[in-house]
Design a protein around this motif. Structure first.
Motif, PDB file in Angstrom:
ATOM      1  N   TYR B  60      -8.782 -10.110  -8.371  1.00  0.00           N
ATOM      2  CA  TYR B  60      -7.497 -10.818  -8.374  1.00  0.00           C
ATOM      3  C   TYR B  60      -6.421  -9.865  -7.866  1.00  0.00           C
ATOM      4  O   TYR B  60      -6.272  -8.752  -8.381  1.00  0.00           O
ATOM      5  CB  TYR B  60      -7.170 -11.274  -9.805  1.00  0.00           C
ATOM      6  N   CYS B  61      -5.672 -10.302  -6.874  1.00  0.00           N
ATOM      7  CA  CYS B  61      -4.648  -9.431  -6.281  1.00  0.00           C
ATOM      8  C   CYS B  61      -3.367  -9.485  -7.105  1.00  0.00           C
ATOM      9  O   CYS B  61      -2.752 -10.543  -7.247  1.00  0.00           O
ATOM     10  CB  CYS B  61      -4.386  -9.857  -4.843  1.00  0.00           C
ATOM     11  N   VAL B  62      -2.981  -8.314  -7.622  1.00  0.00           N
ATOM     12  CA  VAL B  62      -1.755  -8.185  -8.411  1.00  0.00           C
ATOM     13  C   VAL B  62      -0.593  -7.786  -7.514  1.00  0.00           C
ATOM     14  O   VAL B  62       0.542  -8.228  -7.708  1.00  0.00           O
ATOM     15  CB  VAL B  62      -1.953  -7.124  -9.521  1.00  0.00           C
ATOM     16  N   ASP B  63      -0.872  -6.958  -6.498  1.00  0.00           N
ATOM     17  CA  ASP B  63       0.207  -6.483  -5.625  1.00  0.00           C
ATOM     18  C   ASP B  63      -0.391  -6.104  -4.271  1.00  0.00           C
ATOM     19  O   ASP B  63      -1.563  -5.734  -4.183  1.00  0.00           O
ATOM     20  CB  ASP B  63       0.896  -5.264  -6.267  1.00  0.00           C
ATOM     21  N   GLY B  64       0.426  -6.202  -3.226  1.00  0.00           N
ATOM     22  CA  GLY B  64      -0.008  -5.820  -1.890  1.00  0.00           C
ATOM     23  C   GLY B  64      -0.619  -6.996  -1.134  1.00  0.00           C
ATOM     24  O   GLY B  64      -0.834  -8.077  -1.697  1.00  0.00           O
ATOM     25  N   THR B  65      -0.906  -6.754   0.133  1.00  0.00           N
ATOM     26  CA  THR B  65      -1.506  -7.804   0.975  1.00  0.00           C
ATOM     27  C   THR B  65      -2.604  -7.197   1.835  1.00  0.00           C
ATOM     28  O   THR B  65      -2.630  -5.996   2.102  1.00  0.00           O
ATOM     29  CB  THR B  65      -0.464  -8.467   1.905  1.00  0.00           C
ATOM     30  N   GLY B  66      -3.509  -8.081   2.273  1.00  0.00           N
ATOM     31  CA  GLY B  66      -4.615  -7.652   3.125  1.00  0.00           C
ATOM     32  C   GLY B  66      -5.475  -8.858   3.435  1.00  0.00           C
ATOM     33  O   GLY B  66      -4.983 -10.000   3.483  1.00  0.00           O
ATOM     34  N   SER B  67      -6.769  -8.616   3.624  1.00  0.00           N
ATOM     35  CA  SER B  67      -7.673  -9.723   3.930  1.00  0.00           C
ATOM     36  C   SER B  67      -9.092  -9.370   3.500  1.00  0.00           C
ATOM     37  O   SER B  67      -9.425  -8.203   3.283  1.00  0.00           O
ATOM     38  CB  SER B  67      -7.659 -10.036   5.428  1.00  0.00           C
ATOM     39  N   ILE B  68      -9.907 -10.415   3.387  1.00  0.00           N
ATOM     40  CA  ILE B  68     -11.334 -10.238   3.163  1.00  0.00           C
ATOM     41  C   ILE B  68     -12.082 -11.035   4.217  1.00  0.00           C
ATOM     42  O   ILE B  68     -11.772 -12.205   4.460  1.00  0.00           O
ATOM     43  CB  ILE B  68     -11.766 -10.645   1.726  1.00  0.00           C
ATOM     44  N   GLU B  69     -13.027 -10.364   4.843  1.00  0.00           N
ATOM     45  CA  GLU B  69     -13.870 -11.018   5.853  1.00  0.00           C
ATOM     46  C   GLU B  69     -15.247 -11.258   5.249  1.00  0.00           C
ATOM     47  O   GLU B  69     -15.894 -10.333   4.743  1.00  0.00           O
ATOM     48  CB  GLU B  69     -13.984 -10.118   7.095  1.00  0.00           C
TER      49      GLU B  69
END
Lengths: 131, 131
Positions: B60-69
Motif C-alpha cells: 500500500y502506497c503511503v507516500d511518493g509516486t511510481g509504477s508497477i509493471e
C-alpha cells in the motif's frame, strides 16, 4: 495481480461506516491472500472499546494522533504516524483519537469476509459463527 | 499487545538495507501474527525487478509516486498514495519509483523471518530452503 485505489473504493460496498469509524477494505478473504487489509479512519474524538476475540490485528498509524489503552494492564500507549500496535493476545482495548481523524492501515488474520458485524462485545464474529 | 514505532526501529536490526530500497520490519514471523508487516522505502528513481515465488505480498502506497509493471501482461499501473497492489499470483514485476522515494506498507504471507536474503531471481527463500 490485484490493483485497488483507496480513493476509487470510497463510497462503494468496500467502504463501511460505523459509530466513530469507517473503513475501506482493500483486500478481503475472497482475494485469497490469507489476510485482509483495510484503511480505517477513526473519527476525531472517538473512543472505541474493542475486543477481537476471533482475529489477530495489526494497526499502523498513517496520519493523526491518539492513544490505545490496554485493558489488561491499564497501560496507555500514544499513537502518532509511524506507531504500530498488534493485538497478538486478542487484547481488549480502548482506542481514542485526538481532535483530528486517525488514518490506520489494518491487517486482519484470519481475513475479514466483509460480512461481519461488530458484536456487542466489540468483536467480529467468525464466519462460522455467522451461520 | 505489541507496540512498535517506525522511528525508533530505524537504524536497528529491524532496518535492512538493499540496492534501491530499505525496509523496517515492524512485525516478523516470531511475533506470531501469521503475517509480517514492513514499512519499505523504494529509493528515488529505483527500478526493481522482483518475483516472490514463495510469498504473497500486498503493498500500500503511503507516500511518493511510481509504477508497477506486470511482466506477465506488460501492463503498467500507476502508483500514488492510496493505491495498493497485491501479488496474489506470485506476479513477476518491475517496481519503479519516480524522482522521490516511495513509502510502502507491506504485508507478507507467510511471514518473513527477517533472515531471508533476496535471491538472484528476485525472490525470498522460504525458511525451509535456507537450511
Amino acid at each position: 495481480m490485484i490493483i485497488r485505489d483507496l480513493n476509487e473504493a470510497k463510497g462503494t460496498e468496500r467502504h463501511i461506516h460505523s459509530d466513530g469509524w469507517d473503513s475501506v477494505r482493500l483486500l478481503l478473504k475472497s482475494d485469497n491472500m490469507g489476510f485482509s487489509f483495510h484503511i480505517t479512519t477513526i473519527h476525531a474524538n472517538a473512543e472505541l472499546e474493542m475486543h477481537y476475540k476471533n482475529h489477530l490485528e495489526s494497526v499502523y498509524c498513517v496520519d493523526g494522533t491518539g492513544s490505545i489503552e490496554d485493558l489488561a494492564t491499564g497501560e496507555i500507549h500514544q499513537i502518532r504516524p509511524g506507531v504500530m500496535y498488534a493485538l497478538d493476545q486478542h487484547d481488549k482495548h480502548i482506542l481514542r483519537a485526538n481532535d483530528k481523524p486517525m488514518i490506520m492501515a489494518c491487517v486482519f488474520n484470519p481475513p475479514v469476509t466483509g460480512k461481519e458485524v461488530h458484536q456487542e462485545d466489540g468483536s467480529y464474529a467468525l464466519e462460522a459463527e455467522e451461520a
